[in-house]
Write an enzyme that holds these catalytic residues in place. Structure first.
Site, PDB file in Angstrom:
ATOM      1  N   ASN A   1      51.595  56.080  10.096  1.00 51.29           N
ATOM      2  CA  ASN A   1      52.389  54.851   9.970  1.00 51.29           C
ATOM      3  C   ASN A   1      51.453  53.659  10.154  1.00 51.29           C
ATOM      4  OD1 ASN A   1      53.915  52.561  10.507  1.00 51.29           O
ATOM      5  ND2 ASN A   1      55.084  53.464  12.201  1.00 51.29           N
TER       6      ASN A   1
ATOM      7  N   ARG B   1      53.990  56.392   5.785  1.00 53.62           N
ATOM      8  CA  ARG B   1      54.848  55.223   5.662  1.00 53.62           C
ATOM      9  C   ARG B   1      54.263  54.352   4.551  1.00 53.62           C
ATOM     10  NH1 ARG B   1      54.736  49.774   9.189  1.00 53.62           N
ATOM     11  NH2 ARG B   1      56.629  48.831   8.353  1.00 53.62           N
TER      12      ARG B   1
HETATM   13  N1  ADP Z   1      54.171  45.415  26.873  1.00 57.95           N
HETATM   14  C1  ADP Z   1      54.328  44.520  25.903  1.00 57.95           C
HETATM   15  N2  ADP Z   1      54.845  43.284  26.147  1.00 57.95           N
HETATM   16  C2  ADP Z   1      55.002  42.388  25.169  1.00 57.95           C
HETATM   17  N3  ADP Z   1      54.677  42.630  23.886  1.00 57.95           N
HETATM   18  C3  ADP Z   1      54.167  43.812  23.587  1.00 57.95           C
HETATM   19  C4  ADP Z   1      53.971  44.835  24.560  1.00 57.95           C
HETATM   20  N4  ADP Z   1      53.449  45.925  23.943  1.00 57.95           N
HETATM   21  C5  ADP Z   1      53.312  45.594  22.645  1.00 57.95           C
HETATM   22  N5  ADP Z   1      53.752  44.342  22.431  1.00 57.95           N
HETATM   23  C6  ADP Z   1      53.723  43.587  21.181  1.00 57.95           C
HETATM   24  O1  ADP Z   1      54.215  44.317  20.100  1.00 57.95           O
HETATM   25  C7  ADP Z   1      53.574  43.852  18.898  1.00 57.95           C
HETATM   26  C8  ADP Z   1      53.161  45.042  18.062  1.00 57.95           C
HETATM   27  O2  ADP Z   1      54.311  45.788  17.790  1.00 57.95           O
HETATM   28  P1  ADP Z   1      54.297  47.022  16.785  1.00 57.95           P
HETATM   29  O3  ADP Z   1      55.702  47.445  16.636  1.00 57.95           O
HETATM   30  O4  ADP Z   1      53.331  48.019  17.290  1.00 57.95           O
HETATM   31  O5  ADP Z   1      53.725  46.282  15.502  1.00 57.95           O
HETATM   32  P2  ADP Z   1      53.355  46.740  14.022  1.00 57.95           P
HETATM   33  O6  ADP Z   1      53.919  48.113  13.797  1.00 57.95           O
HETATM   34  O7  ADP Z   1      54.016  45.700  13.197  1.00 57.95           O
HETATM   35  O8  ADP Z   1      51.869  46.686  13.913  1.00 57.95           O
HETATM   36  C9  ADP Z   1      52.404  42.977  19.339  1.00 57.95           C
HETATM   37  O9  ADP Z   1      52.739  41.617  19.152  1.00 57.95           O
HETATM   38  C10 ADP Z   1      52.297  43.294  20.813  1.00 57.95           C
HETATM   39  O10 ADP Z   1      51.847  42.196  21.553  1.00 57.95           O
HETATM   40  C1  UVW Z   2      56.968  45.505   6.877  1.00 60.08           C
HETATM   41  C2  UVW Z   2      56.218  45.076   8.085  1.00 60.08           C
HETATM   42  O1  UVW Z   2      56.168  43.908   8.381  1.00 60.08           O
HETATM   43  O2  UVW Z   2      55.641  46.044   8.820  1.00 60.08           O
HETATM   44  P1  UVW Z   2      54.850  45.885  10.212  1.00 60.08           P
HETATM   45  O3  UVW Z   2      55.792  45.237  11.161  1.00 60.08           O
HETATM   46  O4  UVW Z   2      54.511  47.285  10.616  1.00 60.08           O
HETATM   47  O5  UVW Z   2      53.666  45.019   9.945  1.00 60.08           O
HETATM   48 MG    MG Z   3      55.505  48.647  12.720  1.00 58.11          MG
END
Ligand code: ADP
Ligand code: UVW
Ligand code: MG
Length: 400
Positions: free
Chosen positions: A7, A94
């Site tokens: 993913n 994904r």
């Molecule tokens: N313990 C936490 N407190 C606040 N924010 C968090 C924490 N752990 C992760 N995040 C936030 O979650 C975000 C990443 O989320 P995620 O769902 O992994 O993103 P993506 O899949 O879009 O890359 C980042 O902005 C990170 O700072």
């Molecule tokens: C679609 C999308 O924004 O995915 P992610 O949050 O994982 O960056």
């Molecule tokens: Mg994500």
């Protein structure tokens, strides 16, 4: 058999290796802060009781470097869980944008790859990383079947009034310009968890996915009826580096009056806006630190971020003609109690009554954070896109 799921998000790679049909996770991991200082990998192995957790901080300029580390961990001669990469029979990917071509999960063929590539410009932070993941997996696991699960698939149930734009009809029929919606695997998974928890398959649920990318969905009886992202994953909420909703006349102004090239504007809105543009940081943990240190830019950014979510809650309560539950999920939604508190503030008239102590509690499972007597449930539901992707891969392979 072993099934491996990749993913790739815009700032992270999450992966899980499952033993199937037991649905048993063998190992999982998270590569985060890709392209930022202090990038890291956290790798969990579940086969032993406690299971070793490996944490490594290392520079990871891009998704390719991240994936290489992941495969190294999986096949490491001492710590790896695989003796032979050929043990993996299925790799689930994904893929963020499926465009018009993919309404459901697809077995990856050269034609499927070509279509994913054609959609690069519509999801520039995602489809290239997803494509790369497919190519890396094809090289490393050549005997495995590769399956694509699209973020857009769950939103195929949007009615035309939600997915059409008020443009001349030919722009839809000839160019496929419509809202597709994203994070579908996550919205579907957490909405299903919430509906099961409520014991109400017909529930009216607003799901709020707050990761680096952020989006919301109005879910009625398990089906997506509206969502905040549109033609690409750029509209709607304020995100880590993306602007979310803005007036399109800003784009014309930048190009016509301020000398911007279209590609620069695309880069600005995707990579240099959102929380990064407002504060200098894209990762919410960095913004929290800035906020606690009294940075007014961080305070404004938090306010704007939460306010945009509140507007969509109002809109989707109207779309659903009522509300049974609001669900917070993904990195920020699951972990940032302050954001949840700001979002729920002043929405008592909709039935949202947050319990502050419950909101502050940390847990890795579904939990209720509303006051005990509240009519509308406020839930934190950890998303598990990898498990949902694995299930969809298996369903596809059983059907062919
Ligand atoms: N313990 C936490 N407190 C606040 N924010 C968090 C924490 N752990 C992760 N995040 C936030 O979650 C975000 C990443 O989320 P995620 O769902 O992994 O993103 P993506 O899949 O879009 O890359 C980042 O902005 C990170 O700072
Ligand atoms: C679609 C999308 O924004 O995915 P992610 O949050 O994982 O960056
Ligand atoms: Mg994500």
């Amino acid at each position: 058999m072993y099934l491996f799921v990749i993913n790739s998000g815009s700032s992270s790679i999450k992966y899980q290796l499952f033993r199937w049909p037991a649905e048993q996770p063998v190992c999982s991991g998270l590569v985060e802060r890709i392209g930022l200082p202090e990038a890291s990998i956290t790798h969990n192995v579940f086969t032993s009781d406690a299971g070793p957790v490996i944490r490594r901080s290392l520079p990871l300029p891009d998704h390719e470097a991240g994936l290489r580390e992941v495969v190294g961990l999986l096949t490491d001669p001492t710590e790896g869980v695989l003796h032979d990469p050929r043990e993996i029979e299925v790799v689930g990917h994904r893929v963020v944008h499926g465009g018009e071509a993919f309404a459901a999960t697809a077995l990856i063929t050269p034609a499927v790859k070509a279509e994913i590539k054609r959609l690069f410009s519509l999801a520039p932070l995602h489809n290239p990383a997803n494509y790369l993941g497919i190519e890396v997996a094809e090289n490393l696991f050549p005997q495995a079947r590769q399956v694509a699960v699209f973020d857009t698939a769950f939103h195929q149930t949007l009615p035309p009034r939600a997915f059409r734009y008020a443009l001349p009809a030919s722009f839809y029929t000839e160019f496929g310009i419509r809202a597709y919606g994203f994070h579908g695997t996550s919205h579907q998974y957490v909405a299903a968890q919430a509906a099961a928890y409520l014991g109400n398959p017909a529930a009216k649920i607003i799901t709020i996915h707050l990761g680096n990318g952020c989006s919301m969905a109005a879910v009625l009886g398990g089906k997506s009826v509206d969502t905040s992202m549109g033609f690409g994953p750029l509209s709607g909420l304020v995100m880590g580096t993306r602007s979310g909703d803005l007036d399109p006349s800003i784009i014309f102004h930048l190009i016509n009056e301020r000398g911007y090239e279209p590609a620069q504007v695309q880069n600005l809105l995707n990579k240099n806006s959102g929380m990064l543009g407002l504060t200098g940081f894209s990762d919410m943990r960095d913004i929290t630190k800035a906020l606690l240190a009294g940075d007014p830019a961080a305070a404004l950014a938090y306010d704007l971020y939460a306010y945009r979510i509140q507007k969509y809650i109002g809109a989707y309560a109207a779309v659903l003609n009522g509300l049974d539950a609001v669900v917070f999920t993904a990195g920020v939604g699951e972990n940032d109690a302050l954001i949840r508190a700001l979002v729920c503030r002043n929405l008592e008239f909709l039935g949202l009554h947050l319990d502050e102590a419950r909101n502050e509690k940390r847990a890795k499972e579904l939990r209720e954070i509303n006051q005990a007597e509240a009519r509308v449930k406020i839930l934190v539901v950890p998303t598990n896109e990898e498990l949902a992707i694995a299930r969809q891969c298996v369903a596809l392979l059983q059907s062919v």
